[in-house]
Design an enzyme around this catalytic site. Structure first.
Site, short mmCIF file in Angstrom:
data_model
loop_
_atom_site.label_atom_id
_atom_site.label_comp_id
_atom_site.label_asym_id
_atom_site.label_seq_id
_atom_site.Cartn_x
_atom_site.Cartn_y
_atom_site.Cartn_z
N SER A 1 21.62 49.52 39.54
CA SER A 1 21.68 50.87 40.10
C SER A 1 22.64 51.77 39.34
O SER A 1 22.41 52.98 39.24
CB SER A 1 22.09 50.80 41.58
OG SER A 1 21.08 50.21 42.35
N GLU B 1 20.35 59.20 49.52
CA GLU B 1 19.99 57.84 49.14
C GLU B 1 19.81 56.95 50.36
O GLU B 1 20.65 56.95 51.27
CB GLU B 1 21.08 57.23 48.25
CG GLU B 1 20.79 55.78 47.88
CD GLU B 1 21.95 55.09 47.18
OE1 GLU B 1 21.70 54.36 46.21
OE2 GLU B 1 23.12 55.28 47.61
N HIS C 1 16.30 42.47 40.60
CA HIS C 1 15.57 43.64 40.14
C HIS C 1 14.48 43.20 39.16
O HIS C 1 14.58 42.14 38.54
CB HIS C 1 16.50 44.62 39.44
CG HIS C 1 17.59 45.14 40.30
ND1 HIS C 1 18.62 45.91 39.80
CD2 HIS C 1 17.85 45.00 41.63
CE1 HIS C 1 19.45 46.24 40.79
NE2 HIS C 1 19.00 45.68 41.90
#
Length: 417
Positions: A99, A294, A383
């Site tokens: 991120s 977010e 991820h």
């Protein structure tokens, strides 16, 4: 300002959202409609940038089936322009972003290494969109269900060689970038160890949480700098126009665990409520504003392969998108962009199949309005390198069509500041 805010919050589009549980729009006005009627859109004065952390195409499709059904659409998918963003970092050890690097690419236009907060690969600080918007005279803000100093918001308003330096990131907010509205979790980083705040140290749901800052009592410093400080829904609702700091959890505003193992998604204040308050405060600035929104829980629950909570977080994200979309429908100088920083979990949507031997499978989940069901399969707890969809509405939204690197976001937004 409050009169104007009441008008857009009470508009028919919002009534339709409420009637549909916050997940659909009634007769949305598109850019194409405006063009057909011979009306041009003004240049973007306001930017609302929305990050579904960890959200890629399959997350959006699973949420669409669950909330809107076979023929329905999420609000985020009703925005008239769409494209794709690749997410590769500039990291010597991996081709898969985190991120920090993902958000830094958006905020600076420079690809960097995982863990970096808006610094280049040599650790040199880079100008950020949040700071540039402030320098241009715009109001700025951030809203998140993560810590307000977590990687994504931090990349827009600070610089750090390591995303873990959350107390120093908080200090930079107060001393350097000075966002006008800061709403989310992470109270622990604003207070020194041994100084519990509104949320007690070592809570039952997570005894590891507790104040841990090393930069002094930053909440008191924020008050001295003119911020109103709030920590409850009632205080948030009553907050006056102006600079606002709201911290609503020790760390994230949820407990990110596997299903049935202490997983909790019940924020003290919803993402959509924080978004409404942020827009009320920021819209008072005649020069316009930049707002980052977010939903962190999509990523965290996907890391835990917890499809039920991932879908819940997706629903809450779409409600926040609906608030932003309603605002933009009534303020035609507002650009709304919705995307994700990367994909998490390797999520796949599967039919119900008794012969499927997958061990990382969640479900079944109902397809809204039908007798069908689907399963969610996971391929990883990490991820992946998938590209992510981006949808947009408002002046300049058409530039988000096609496939681009994630640094392209900065290329589009930076000239607005």
């Amino acid at each position: 300002m409050l009169v104007r805010s009441a008008r857009w919050l009470a508009a028919p589009v919002v009534a339709g959202l409420i009637a549909a549980a916050g997940l659909t729009l009634i007769n949305p006005v598109t850019d194409a409609t405006a063009e057909q009627q011979g009306r041009s859109r003004p240049a973007a004065r306001n930017v609302i940038f929305i990050n579904g952390d960890g959200m890629a195409a399959a997350h959006r499709e699973a949420a669409r089936l669950y909330y809107a059904g076979l023929n329905g659409r999420l609000v985020m998918d009703q925005l008239p322009y769409s494209g794709q963003l690749t997410t590769s970092p500039d990291d010597p050890e991996t081709a898969i972003t985190d991120s920090a690097a993902g958000a830094s690419a958006w905020a600076t236009g420079v690809a960097t290494y995982n863990g970096a907060i808006s610094v280049d690969t040599d650790g040199n600080p880079l100008p950020t969109l949040g700071a540039q918007a402030k320098a241009a005279g715009k109001a700025t803000g951030l809203v998140t269900t993560a810590q307000v100093t977590d990687a994504s918001p931090a990349a827009f308003f600070s610089n750090a060689v390591d995303r873990a330096a959350q107390d120093d990131i908080a200090r930079q907010y107060l001393e350097r970038s000075k966002p006008d509205v800061i709403l989310g979790g992470g109270e622990d980083w604003w207070l020194p160890a041994g100084t519990p705040g509104a949320y007690p140290d070592q809570p039952a749901e997570d005894p590891a949480e507790g104040s841990r800052g090393t930069k002094g009592n930053l909440i008191n410093q924020a008050k001295a700098a003119g911020y109103q400080y709030v920590s409850t829904p009632r205080q948030l609702a009553a907050a006056r126009p102006g600079k606002l700091l709201g911290l609503f959890a020790n760390e994230e505003m949820f407990q990110q665990r596997a299903e049935g193992a202490g997983d909790i998604y019940s924020p003290v204040v919803s993402l959509s409520a924080m978004t409404k308050k942020a827009l009320q405060n920021l819209s008072a600035d005649r020069d316009g504003f930049f707002l980052l929104i977010e939903e962190e829980a999509v990523d965290e629950f996907a890391h835990n392969n917890n499809a039920r909570r991932t879908l819940q977080a997706m629903g809450e994200l779409d409600k926040a998108v609906a608030v932003a979309r309603a605002y933009a429908a009534n303020h035609r100088d507002t650009l709304v962009v919705v995307t994700g920083d990367h994909e998490t979990g390797g999520l796949a949507i599967e039919d119900v199949d008794a012969a499927d031997e997958s061990v990382d499978e969640d479900g079944p989940f109902a397809v809204h309005g039908t007798g069908f069901q689907f399963f969610v399969d996971w391929t990883t707890k990490s991820h992946t390198g998938q590209s992510v969809p981006v949808t947009a509405f408002g002046p300049g939204a058409e530039r988000f069509t096609g496939q681009h690197p994630n640094t392209y976001v900065h290329e589009i937004l930076q000239p607005l500041f």
